[in-house]
Scaffold this motif. Structure first.
Motif, PDB file in Angstrom:
ATOM      1  N   PRO A 142       0.831  -1.210   0.000  1.00  9.44           N
ATOM      2  CA  PRO A 142       0.000   0.000   0.000  1.00  9.44           C
ATOM      3  C   PRO A 142       0.863   1.256   0.000  1.00  9.44           C
ATOM      4  O   PRO A 142       1.977   1.265   0.526  1.00  9.44           O
ATOM      5  CB  PRO A 142      -0.788  -0.119   1.315  1.00  9.44           C
ATOM      6  CG  PRO A 142      -0.714  -1.556   1.701  1.00  9.44           C
ATOM      7  CD  PRO A 142       0.606  -2.050   1.195  1.00  9.44           C
ATOM      8  N   GLU A 143       0.340   2.310  -0.607  1.00 11.72           N
ATOM      9  CA  GLU A 143       1.010   3.609  -0.589  1.00 11.72           C
ATOM     10  C   GLU A 143       0.116   4.613   0.139  1.00 11.72           C
ATOM     11  O   GLU A 143      -1.095   4.645  -0.080  1.00 11.72           O
ATOM     12  CB  GLU A 143       1.279   4.110  -2.003  1.00 11.72           C
ATOM     13  CG  GLU A 143       2.018   5.445  -2.035  1.00 11.72           C
ATOM     14  CD  GLU A 143       2.363   5.903  -3.439  1.00 11.72           C
ATOM     15  OE1 GLU A 143       2.342   7.124  -3.691  1.00 11.72           O
ATOM     16  OE2 GLU A 143       2.651   5.024  -4.286  1.00 11.72           O
ATOM     17  N   ILE A 144       0.718   5.416   1.010  1.00 10.56           N
ATOM     18  CA  ILE A 144      -0.031   6.400   1.770  1.00 10.56           C
ATOM     19  C   ILE A 144       0.564   7.780   1.525  1.00 10.56           C
ATOM     20  O   ILE A 144       1.685   7.912   1.031  1.00 10.56           O
ATOM     21  CB  ILE A 144      -0.031   6.081   3.279  1.00 10.56           C
ATOM     22  CG1 ILE A 144       1.407   6.005   3.815  1.00 10.56           C
ATOM     23  CG2 ILE A 144      -0.774   4.788   3.551  1.00 10.56           C
ATOM     24  CD1 ILE A 144       1.491   5.727   5.307  1.00 10.56           C
ATOM     25  N   GLU A 145      -0.187   8.822   1.876  1.00  9.71           N
ATOM     26  CA  GLU A 145       0.295  10.189   1.720  1.00  9.71           C
ATOM     27  C   GLU A 145      -0.228  11.041   2.866  1.00  9.71           C
ATOM     28  O   GLU A 145      -1.239  10.715   3.491  1.00  9.71           O
ATOM     29  CB  GLU A 145      -0.155  10.784   0.389  1.00  9.71           C
ATOM     30  CG  GLU A 145      -1.662  10.961   0.272  1.00  9.71           C
ATOM     31  CD  GLU A 145      -2.086  11.570  -1.050  1.00  9.71           C
ATOM     32  OE1 GLU A 145      -1.216  11.755  -1.910  1.00  9.71           O
ATOM     33  OE2 GLU A 145      -3.299  11.859  -1.208  1.00  9.71           O
ATOM     34  N   CYS A 146       0.480  12.146   3.136  1.00 13.62           N
ATOM     35  CA  CYS A 146       0.099  13.065   4.204  1.00 13.62           C
ATOM     36  C   CYS A 146      -0.198  14.456   3.648  1.00 13.62           C
ATOM     37  O   CYS A 146       0.080  15.473   4.285  1.00 13.62           O
ATOM     38  CB  CYS A 146       1.203  13.146   5.260  1.00 13.62           C
ATOM     39  SG  CYS A 146       1.474  11.600   6.149  1.00 13.62           S
ATOM     40  N   VAL A 147      -0.747  14.483   2.449  1.00 10.55           N
ATOM     41  CA  VAL A 147      -1.093  15.753   1.813  1.00 10.55           C
ATOM     42  C   VAL A 147      -2.292  15.519   0.902  1.00 10.55           C
ATOM     43  O   VAL A 147      -2.452  14.437   0.331  1.00 10.55           O
ATOM     44  CB  VAL A 147       0.105  16.305   0.999  1.00 10.55           C
ATOM     45  CG1 VAL A 147       0.454  15.378  -0.142  1.00 10.55           C
ATOM     46  CG2 VAL A 147      -0.187  17.700   0.479  1.00 10.55           C
ATOM     47  N   SER A 148      -3.143  16.526   0.789  1.00  8.65           N
ATOM     48  CA  SER A 148      -4.292  16.439  -0.111  1.00  8.65           C
ATOM     49  C   SER A 148      -3.860  16.748  -1.531  1.00  8.65           C
ATOM     50  O   SER A 148      -3.235  17.779  -1.789  1.00  8.65           O
ATOM     51  CB  SER A 148      -5.386  17.424   0.329  1.00  8.65           C
ATOM     52  OG  SER A 148      -6.405  17.507  -0.651  1.00  8.65           O
ATOM     53  N   GLN A 149      -4.193  15.867  -2.469  1.00  5.47           N
ATOM     54  CA  GLN A 149      -3.823  16.083  -3.855  1.00  5.47           C
ATOM     55  C   GLN A 149      -4.569  17.278  -4.458  1.00  5.47           C
ATOM     56  O   GLN A 149      -4.080  17.931  -5.380  1.00  5.47           O
ATOM     57  CB  GLN A 149      -4.125  14.824  -4.680  1.00  5.47           C
ATOM     58  CG  GLN A 149      -3.254  13.633  -4.340  1.00  5.47           C
ATOM     59  CD  GLN A 149      -1.811  13.833  -4.774  1.00  5.47           C
ATOM     60  OE1 GLN A 149      -1.506  14.692  -5.582  1.00  5.47           O
ATOM     61  NE2 GLN A 149      -0.908  13.032  -4.223  1.00  5.47           N
ATOM     62  N   SER A 150      -5.749  17.580  -3.920  1.00  4.63           N
ATOM     63  CA  SER A 150      -6.555  18.662  -4.490  1.00  4.63           C
ATOM     64  C   SER A 150      -6.137  20.038  -3.985  1.00  4.63           C
ATOM     65  O   SER A 150      -6.228  21.030  -4.710  1.00  4.63           O
ATOM     66  CB  SER A 150      -8.041  18.433  -4.173  1.00  4.63           C
ATOM     67  OG  SER A 150      -8.252  18.372  -2.766  1.00  4.63           O
ATOM     68  N   THR A 151      -5.661  20.110  -2.730  1.00  2.00           N
ATOM     69  CA  THR A 151      -5.314  21.414  -2.154  1.00  2.00           C
ATOM     70  C   THR A 151      -3.820  21.615  -1.961  1.00  2.00           C
ATOM     71  O   THR A 151      -3.355  22.743  -1.816  1.00  2.00           O
ATOM     72  CB  THR A 151      -6.007  21.611  -0.796  1.00  2.00           C
ATOM     73  OG1 THR A 151      -5.492  20.649   0.144  1.00  2.00           O
ATOM     74  CG2 THR A 151      -7.510  21.434  -0.929  1.00  2.00           C
ATOM     75  N   GLY A 152      -3.055  20.528  -1.930  1.00  2.00           N
ATOM     76  CA  GLY A 152      -1.628  20.631  -1.649  1.00  2.00           C
ATOM     77  C   GLY A 152      -1.335  20.885  -0.182  1.00  2.00           C
ATOM     78  O   GLY A 152      -0.178  21.080   0.204  1.00  2.00           O
ATOM     79  N   LYS A 153      -2.373  20.875   0.660  1.00  2.00           N
ATOM     80  CA  LYS A 153      -2.226  21.120   2.092  1.00  2.00           C
ATOM     81  C   LYS A 153      -2.291  19.804   2.861  1.00  2.00           C
ATOM     82  O   LYS A 153      -2.779  18.787   2.370  1.00  2.00           O
ATOM     83  CB  LYS A 153      -3.325  22.065   2.589  1.00  2.00           C
ATOM     84  CG  LYS A 153      -3.377  23.401   1.866  1.00  2.00           C
ATOM     85  CD  LYS A 153      -2.124  24.221   2.123  1.00  2.00           C
ATOM     86  CE  LYS A 153      -2.218  25.592   1.466  1.00  2.00           C
ATOM     87  NZ  LYS A 153      -1.005  26.425   1.718  1.00  2.00           N
ATOM     88  N   SER A 154      -1.835  19.866   4.114  1.00  2.00           N
ATOM     89  CA  SER A 154      -1.834  18.639   4.916  1.00  2.00           C
ATOM     90  C   SER A 154      -3.240  18.267   5.367  1.00  2.00           C
ATOM     91  O   SER A 154      -3.538  17.087   5.557  1.00  2.00           O
ATOM     92  CB  SER A 154      -0.937  18.825   6.141  1.00  2.00           C
ATOM     93  OG  SER A 154      -1.455  19.838   6.997  1.00  2.00           O
ATOM     94  N   ASP A 155      -4.098  19.274   5.548  1.00  2.00           N
ATOM     95  CA  ASP A 155      -5.479  19.017   5.990  1.00  2.00           C
ATOM     96  C   ASP A 155      -5.523  18.143   7.238  1.00  2.00           C
ATOM     97  O   ASP A 155      -6.380  17.246   7.360  1.00  2.00           O
ATOM     98  CB  ASP A 155      -6.296  18.366   4.865  1.00  2.00           C
ATOM     99  CG  ASP A 155      -6.544  19.312   3.709  1.00  2.00           C
ATOM    100  OD1 ASP A 155      -6.409  20.530   3.904  1.00  2.00           O
ATOM    101  OD2 ASP A 155      -6.877  18.839   2.604  1.00  2.00           O
ATOM    102  N   GLY A 156      -4.584  18.374   8.155  1.00  2.00           N
ATOM    103  CA  GLY A 156      -4.568  17.621   9.409  1.00  2.00           C
ATOM    104  C   GLY A 156      -3.746  16.351   9.378  1.00  2.00           C
ATOM    105  O   GLY A 156      -3.556  15.709  10.409  1.00  2.00           O
ATOM    106  N   LEU A 157      -3.262  15.959   8.199  1.00  2.00           N
ATOM    107  CA  LEU A 157      -2.446  14.751   8.084  1.00  2.00           C
ATOM    108  C   LEU A 157      -0.995  15.069   8.418  1.00  2.00           C
ATOM    109  O   LEU A 157      -0.561  16.210   8.347  1.00  2.00           O
ATOM    110  CB  LEU A 157      -2.545  14.177   6.673  1.00  2.00           C
ATOM    111  CG  LEU A 157      -3.952  13.845   6.162  1.00  2.00           C
ATOM    112  CD1 LEU A 157      -3.878  13.373   4.725  1.00  2.00           C
ATOM    113  CD2 LEU A 157      -4.612  12.802   7.045  1.00  2.00           C
TER     114      LEU A 157
END
Length: 235
Positions: free
Chosen positions: A125-140
């Protein structure tokens, strides 16, 4: 969300037409645990509670499993960690404003609040700590300190939907805050809840309140009694 029934279903059980949303303005959306069998049959493929959201014209089966879910606390170590998670990939640039020079340096075993972006049986699995739509962490991002507690997948979903009007609303966190406890949480759809606080005692009390509410299936009034008892024990 308006729900009036939560019938238990088994794989292959027929679903009564009365339980299927009938909005004409939105297409019917089937979530986890359900399968459409042409031309018009809908059958459960797992055992659990059938949940219907008439407002969104959707339905799904609430059940416990150990699959990865989008947005969940996970450890970066590939050796057997706690809580147990499969090996997964977290690219260095999957953080807000990360570059090759400014990418975060995570220690082995670091705990992160992440979103699953790729999961199949042939690849890790691949995970990310950023929103692809906003480029922000959004709490991640990395979760420092605190403790992780296990809850059921159904309870985790209820925590994430705490502001809705769904039956079985979870108020225990608001009640704990009303008693003067200062803490923060990150709820994962994999049944992991990270709790951070000003001291270990607060963290343990919050985690215990969540576990007892989940395991006891406590209603709102029972949650109030639980919080009063736990808060009294801290004084």
């Amino acid at each position: 969300m308006t729900t009036t029934e939560r019938p238990l279903v088994l794989p292959g059980d027929p679903i009564s037409p009365d339980l299927i949303p009938s909005s004409t303005s939105k297409p019917l959306r089937l979530g986890p645990g359900l399968r459409h069998v042409p031309p018009s049959d809908i059958v459960p493929v797992v055992a659990g509670q059938l949940i219907t959201n008439h407002q969104k014209n959707s339905m799904w089966v609430e059940y416990n499993n150990n699959r990865l879910k989008s947005s969940a606390p996970a450890q970066t170590s590939t050796s057997p960690p706690y809580p147990p998670t499969p090996p997964m990939t977290l690219p260095h640039l999957s953080f807000e404003s990360a570059t090759k020079k400014t990418r975060p340096q995570l220690a082995p075993g670091a705990l992160v609040y992440a979103r699953v972006v790729l999961a199949n049986k042939h690849m890790d699995p691949e995970i990310e700590c950023v929103s692809q739509s906003t480029g922000k962490s959004d709490g991640l991002g990395e979760l420092k300190g605190g403790m992780v507690f296990d809850v059921s997948l159904q309870f985790a979903r209820r925590l994430l939907m705490a502001k809705s009007k769904e039956e079985g609303k979870v108020e225990v966190l608001e009640l704990l805050g009303g008693e003067g406890l200062v803490f923060e949480i990150a709820v994962g759809r994999n049944g992991k809840v990270w709790v951070g606080g000003e001291d270990v005692k607060t963290i343990v009390v919050v985690g215990r309140a969540l576990r007892e509410t989940d395991e006891g299936g406590l209603g709102v009034e029972a949650q109030r009694k639980l919080v009063r008892r736990l808060a009294k024990g801290m004084k």
